[in-house]
Design a protein around this motif. Structure first.
Motif, PDB file in Angstrom:
ATOM      1  N   ARG A 161       0.844  -1.197   0.000  1.00  0.00           N
ATOM      2  CA  ARG A 161       0.000   0.000   0.000  1.00  0.00           C
ATOM      3  C   ARG A 161       0.879   1.245   0.000  1.00  0.00           C
ATOM      4  NH1 ARG A 161      -5.301  -0.887   0.506  1.00  0.00           N
ATOM      5  NH2 ARG A 161      -6.035  -2.823   1.482  1.00  0.00           N
ATOM      6  N   LYS A 162       0.399   2.278  -0.652  1.00  0.00           N
ATOM      7  CA  LYS A 162       1.103   3.550  -0.664  1.00  0.00           C
ATOM      8  C   LYS A 162       1.350   3.997   0.777  1.00  0.00           C
ATOM      9  CE  LYS A 162       0.614   8.280  -2.440  1.00  0.00           C
ATOM     10  NZ  LYS A 162      -0.275   9.215  -3.192  1.00  0.00           N
ATOM     11  N   GLY A 163       2.578   4.441   1.079  1.00  0.00           N
ATOM     12  CA  GLY A 163       2.909   4.892   2.429  1.00  0.00           C
ATOM     13  C   GLY A 163       3.568   3.824   3.284  1.00  0.00           C
ATOM     14  N   THR A 164       3.757   2.623   2.743  1.00  0.00           N
ATOM     15  CA  THR A 164       4.376   1.531   3.500  1.00  0.00           C
ATOM     16  C   THR A 164       5.861   1.808   3.744  1.00  0.00           C
ATOM     17  OG1 THR A 164       2.837  -0.104   2.592  1.00  0.00           O
ATOM     18  CG2 THR A 164       4.896  -0.947   3.503  1.00  0.00           C
ATOM     19  N   LYS A 165       6.311   1.569   4.982  1.00  0.00           N
ATOM     20  CA  LYS A 165       7.723   1.749   5.313  1.00  0.00           C
ATOM     21  C   LYS A 165       8.506   0.479   5.011  1.00  0.00           C
ATOM     22  CE  LYS A 165       6.995   5.369   8.749  1.00  0.00           C
ATOM     23  NZ  LYS A 165       7.212   5.829  10.147  1.00  0.00           N
ATOM     24  N   ALA A 166       9.817   0.627   4.931  1.00  0.00           N
ATOM     25  CA  ALA A 166      10.695  -0.455   4.484  1.00  0.00           C
ATOM     26  C   ALA A 166      10.519  -1.775   5.252  1.00  0.00           C
ATOM     27  CB  ALA A 166      12.147  -0.003   4.530  1.00  0.00           C
ATOM     28  N   PRO A 167      10.471  -1.761   6.607  1.00  0.00           N
ATOM     29  CA  PRO A 167      10.326  -3.052   7.306  1.00  0.00           C
ATOM     30  C   PRO A 167       9.035  -3.779   6.942  1.00  0.00           C
ATOM     31  CG  PRO A 167      11.056  -1.337   8.806  1.00  0.00           C
ATOM     32  CD  PRO A 167      10.658  -0.648   7.549  1.00  0.00           C
ATOM     33  N   GLN A 168       7.935  -3.028   6.818  1.00  0.00           N
ATOM     34  CA  GLN A 168       6.649  -3.642   6.480  1.00  0.00           C
ATOM     35  C   GLN A 168       6.651  -4.140   5.027  1.00  0.00           C
ATOM     36  OE1 GLN A 168       6.744  -0.560   8.383  1.00  0.00           O
ATOM     37  NE2 GLN A 168       6.709  -2.081  10.036  1.00  0.00           N
ATOM     38  N   ALA A 169       7.349  -3.413   4.148  1.00  0.00           N
ATOM     39  CA  ALA A 169       7.490  -3.877   2.766  1.00  0.00           C
ATOM     40  C   ALA A 169       8.270  -5.190   2.735  1.00  0.00           C
ATOM     41  CB  ALA A 169       8.194  -2.822   1.923  1.00  0.00           C
ATOM     42  N   ALA A 170       9.304  -5.272   3.571  1.00  0.00           N
ATOM     43  CA  ALA A 170      10.079  -6.510   3.668  1.00  0.00           C
ATOM     44  C   ALA A 170       9.218  -7.654   4.185  1.00  0.00           C
ATOM     45  CB  ALA A 170      11.288  -6.310   4.581  1.00  0.00           C
ATOM     46  N   GLY A 171       8.297  -7.317   5.091  1.00  0.00           N
ATOM     47  CA  GLY A 171       7.413  -8.324   5.670  1.00  0.00           C
ATOM     48  C   GLY A 171       6.470  -8.949   4.666  1.00  0.00           C
ATOM     49  N   VAL A 172       6.243  -8.274   3.541  1.00  0.00           N
ATOM     50  CA  VAL A 172       5.402  -8.847   2.481  1.00  0.00           C
ATOM     51  C   VAL A 172       6.084 -10.088   1.903  1.00  0.00           C
ATOM     52  CG1 VAL A 172       4.428  -8.432   0.182  1.00  0.00           C
ATOM     53  CG2 VAL A 172       4.321  -6.649   1.918  1.00  0.00           C
ATOM     54  N   ILE A 173       7.428 -10.079   1.886  1.00  0.00           N
ATOM     55  CA  ILE A 173       8.182 -11.238   1.401  1.00  0.00           C
ATOM     56  C   ILE A 173       8.153 -12.349   2.442  1.00  0.00           C
ATOM     57  CG2 ILE A 173      10.445 -12.077   0.662  1.00  0.00           C
ATOM     58  CD1 ILE A 173      11.058  -9.232  -0.312  1.00  0.00           C
ATOM     59  N   HIS A 174       8.491 -11.989   3.689  1.00  0.00           N
ATOM     60  CA  HIS A 174       8.473 -12.968   4.780  1.00  0.00           C
ATOM     61  C   HIS A 174       8.471 -12.207   6.105  1.00  0.00           C
ATOM     62  CE1 HIS A 174       9.480 -16.371   7.357  1.00  0.00           C
ATOM     63  NE2 HIS A 174       9.257 -17.175   6.324  1.00  0.00           N
ATOM     64  N   THR A 175       7.743 -12.717   7.070  1.00  0.00           N
ATOM     65  CA  THR A 175       7.662 -12.039   8.369  1.00  0.00           C
ATOM     66  C   THR A 175       9.032 -11.915   9.032  1.00  0.00           C
ATOM     67  OG1 THR A 175       7.091 -14.177   9.383  1.00  0.00           O
ATOM     68  CG2 THR A 175       5.270 -12.693   8.824  1.00  0.00           C
ATOM     69  N   ASP A 176       9.944 -12.868   8.773  1.00  0.00           N
ATOM     70  CA  ASP A 176      11.294 -12.795   9.333  1.00  0.00           C
ATOM     71  C   ASP A 176      12.036 -11.566   8.826  1.00  0.00           C
ATOM     72  OD1 ASP A 176      10.941 -15.070  10.784  1.00  0.00           O
ATOM     73  OD2 ASP A 176      12.139 -16.377   9.483  1.00  0.00           O
ATOM     74  N   PHE A 177      11.770 -11.185   7.564  1.00  0.00           N
ATOM     75  CA  PHE A 177      12.424 -10.013   6.992  1.00  0.00           C
ATOM     76  C   PHE A 177      12.039  -8.758   7.757  1.00  0.00           C
ATOM     77  CE2 PHE A 177      13.686 -11.218   2.377  1.00  0.00           C
ATOM     78  CZ  PHE A 177      14.051 -12.496   2.797  1.00  0.00           C
ATOM     79  N   GLU A 178      10.782  -8.677   8.165  1.00  0.00           N
ATOM     80  CA  GLU A 178      10.324  -7.505   8.922  1.00  0.00           C
ATOM     81  C   GLU A 178      10.843  -7.559  10.357  1.00  0.00           C
ATOM     82  OE1 GLU A 178       6.170  -5.236  10.290  1.00  0.00           O
ATOM     83  OE2 GLU A 178       6.091  -6.974   8.942  1.00  0.00           O
ATOM     84  N   ARG A 179      10.774  -8.734  10.958  1.00  0.00           N
ATOM     85  CA  ARG A 179      11.165  -8.877  12.362  1.00  0.00           C
ATOM     86  C   ARG A 179      12.646  -8.575  12.558  1.00  0.00           C
ATOM     87  NH1 ARG A 179      12.148 -13.764  15.197  1.00  0.00           N
ATOM     88  NH2 ARG A 179      11.521 -14.904  13.316  1.00  0.00           N
ATOM     89  N   GLY A 180      13.467  -9.010  11.597  1.00  0.00           N
ATOM     90  CA  GLY A 180      14.907  -8.818  11.755  1.00  0.00           C
ATOM     91  C   GLY A 180      15.483  -7.742  10.844  1.00  0.00           C
ATOM     92  N   PHE A 181      14.635  -6.832  10.403  1.00  0.00           N
ATOM     93  CA  PHE A 181      15.055  -5.807   9.445  1.00  0.00           C
ATOM     94  C   PHE A 181      16.233  -4.975   9.984  1.00  0.00           C
ATOM     95  CE2 PHE A 181      14.949  -1.473   7.796  1.00  0.00           C
ATOM     96  CZ  PHE A 181      14.846  -1.672   6.424  1.00  0.00           C
ATOM     97  N   ILE A 182      17.257  -4.803   9.130  1.00  0.00           N
ATOM     98  CA  ILE A 182      18.399  -3.954   9.474  1.00  0.00           C
ATOM     99  C   ILE A 182      18.449  -2.744   8.551  1.00  0.00           C
ATOM    100  CG2 ILE A 182      20.912  -3.823   9.679  1.00  0.00           C
ATOM    101  CD1 ILE A 182      20.922  -6.868  10.132  1.00  0.00           C
ATOM    102  N   ARG A 183      18.580  -2.990   7.288  1.00  0.00           N
ATOM    103  CA  ARG A 183      18.657  -1.940   6.281  1.00  0.00           C
ATOM    104  C   ARG A 183      18.085  -2.459   4.962  1.00  0.00           C
ATOM    105  NH1 ARG A 183      19.679   1.193   9.725  1.00  0.00           N
ATOM    106  NH2 ARG A 183      21.420   2.649   9.973  1.00  0.00           N
ATOM    107  N   ALA A 184      17.773  -1.521   4.065  1.00  0.00           N
ATOM    108  CA  ALA A 184      17.357  -1.886   2.719  1.00  0.00           C
ATOM    109  C   ALA A 184      18.276  -1.201   1.714  1.00  0.00           C
ATOM    110  CB  ALA A 184      15.908  -1.470   2.471  1.00  0.00           C
ATOM    111  N   GLU A 185      18.795  -1.957   0.771  1.00  0.00           N
ATOM    112  CA  GLU A 185      19.511  -1.378  -0.351  1.00  0.00           C
ATOM    113  C   GLU A 185      18.466  -1.010  -1.400  1.00  0.00           C
ATOM    114  OE1 GLU A 185      22.393  -4.074  -1.828  1.00  0.00           O
ATOM    115  OE2 GLU A 185      23.502  -4.208   0.050  1.00  0.00           O
ATOM    116  N   VAL A 186      18.467   0.268  -1.828  1.00  0.00           N
ATOM    117  CA  VAL A 186      17.403   0.758  -2.706  1.00  0.00           C
ATOM    118  C   VAL A 186      17.977   1.522  -3.890  1.00  0.00           C
ATOM    119  CG1 VAL A 186      15.263   2.106  -2.830  1.00  0.00           C
ATOM    120  CG2 VAL A 186      15.938   1.056  -0.654  1.00  0.00           C
ATOM    121  N   VAL A 187      17.424   1.234  -5.061  1.00  0.00           N
ATOM    122  CA  VAL A 187      17.710   2.038  -6.241  1.00  0.00           C
ATOM    123  C   VAL A 187      16.384   2.196  -6.983  1.00  0.00           C
ATOM    124  CG1 VAL A 187      18.356  -0.004  -7.625  1.00  0.00           C
ATOM    125  CG2 VAL A 187      19.081   2.277  -8.358  1.00  0.00           C
TER     126      VAL A 187
END
Length: 366
Positions: free
Chosen positions: A299-325
């Protein structure tokens, strides 16, 4: 994320034909009311040229587009809110979707029966709207009665709830949908569990004849629908369900040639799917590696950890950083390494709001 758009409308307006074309699921379609008794659900790929371009750049083992669900809901009739036809069952199905695609008949055909005996798209829209409004009135009045009883204990929460519900009830009594009322985020939370039918965003699909697909904008019925939709800020997509059913059977070059013969730059279904995607306020971000290039829905306005959580809940729970281009920067650079050398690949933290078209790689630790 499993988002759903429900296809609704009066019987014999072309809902099931359109659904078949979208999903190629073969839902029954016949010239009589209630040919679709239970809702058919089809997962639809969202057309996105960016995904094709990323596939060319990365050359992955597989490419996975983003998708969401279309639900074909059987035709409503006048009196559905009181159980006429199979009204209560159909209304319950509509409550489960995130948005409504309202198919409106905008063609004459003496061989296809209209439930009211005449073609009048505005009357058709109002018939459906009234049934949804009446169903919502019942839900709102019941909640107001309950909340007023709870107010006697002095709980301010219920006083606020009653105030919001009374505003919605007044709109409904004036034949206005609940979405016509401006609600802040807190007020939306108050009414969320009511699943109000008229609070859902609506997209109108103006179904025209096969012969009229190239001149749909000059169709007087389509013009009527556009004027009606404009008053509530809704979008209208002219479409010929029969033509789309033919297009759906074609692949690649054959599809492109057929569209060119019709003088169309894109199929009506592609436009409908993209419009429904916009209607739900959705963005797409991408992950791109040798194993897989994939589009993800947020959804528009989603922050990086929650976006990571769409892939897997572990990605959101253990989020450190996102590489973005950004997609545009990556395509211009030609590769991820080139984008990195240009300084266009950046590290973002937990407060980063993901943008449409971001290409992302998540660092996490669990």
């Amino acid at each position: 994320m499993a988002l759903k758009a429900g296809i609704v409308g009066l019987p014999n307006v072309g809902k099931s034909t359109l659904f078949n074309a979208i999903t190629q699921a073969g839902a029954e379609s016949a010239n009589y009311p209630f040919c679709t008794i239970d809702p058919n659900v089809g997962v639809v790929e969202v057309p996105d040229e960016r995904l094709d371009k990323l596939t060319e750049l990365v050359v992955p083992n597989r490419t996975v587009p983003t998708a969401f669900e279309f639900v074909d809901i059987a035709g409503l009739v006048r009196g559905a809110s009181k159980g006429e036809g199979l009204g209560n069952k159909f209304l319950a199905h509509i409550r489960e979707v995130d948005a409504i695609v309202h198919v409106v008949r905008c063609f004459e055909d003496e061989n296809i029966t209209h439930v009211d005996g005449k073609i009048n798209p505005i009357s058709d829209i109002q018939t459906i709207n009234l049934e949804l409004i009446l169903a919502d009135v019942e839900s709102v009045e019941k909640r107001i009665e309950r909340s007023k009883k709870n107010m006697k204990g002095g709980n301010k929460q219920y006083a606020q709830e009653v105030e919001v519900l009374e505003r919605i009830k007044e709109a409904l009594y004036n034949d206005q949908p609940a979405r016509s009322i401006e609600l802040n985020e807190e007020e939306k939370l108050i009414v969320r569990d009511l699943h109000l039918l008229t609070l859902k965003p609506v997209l109108y699909a103006a179904n025209v004849s096969e012969d009229g697909v190239t001149e749909a904008d000059s169709n007087p019925f389509v013009q009527q629908v556009k004027e009606f939709a404009a008053a509530e800020g809704a979008e209208v997509v002219p479409i010929s369900a029969k033509v789309e059913a033919e297009i759906a059977e074609l692949d690649g070059e054959d599809k492109a040639m057929f569209l060119e013969e019709l003088g169309l730059s894109a199929s009506g279904l592609d436009r409908l799917i993209q419009a429904a995607y916009r209607l739900l306020g959705l963005y797409t971000y991408f992950t791109a590696g040798v194993q897989e290039v994939r589009a993800w829905t947020i959804r528009k306005g989603t922050k990086a950890p929650q976006a990571a959580g769409v892939i897997h809940t572990d990605f959101e729970r253990g989020f450190i950083r996102a590489e973005v281009v950004s997609y545009n920067d990556l395509v211009a650079a030609g590769s991820m390494n080139a984008a990195r050398e240009r300084g266009q690949l950046r590290l973002e933290g937990k407060e980063y709001v993901v943008q449409d078209g971001d290409v992302m790689h998540f660092r996490f630790n669990v």
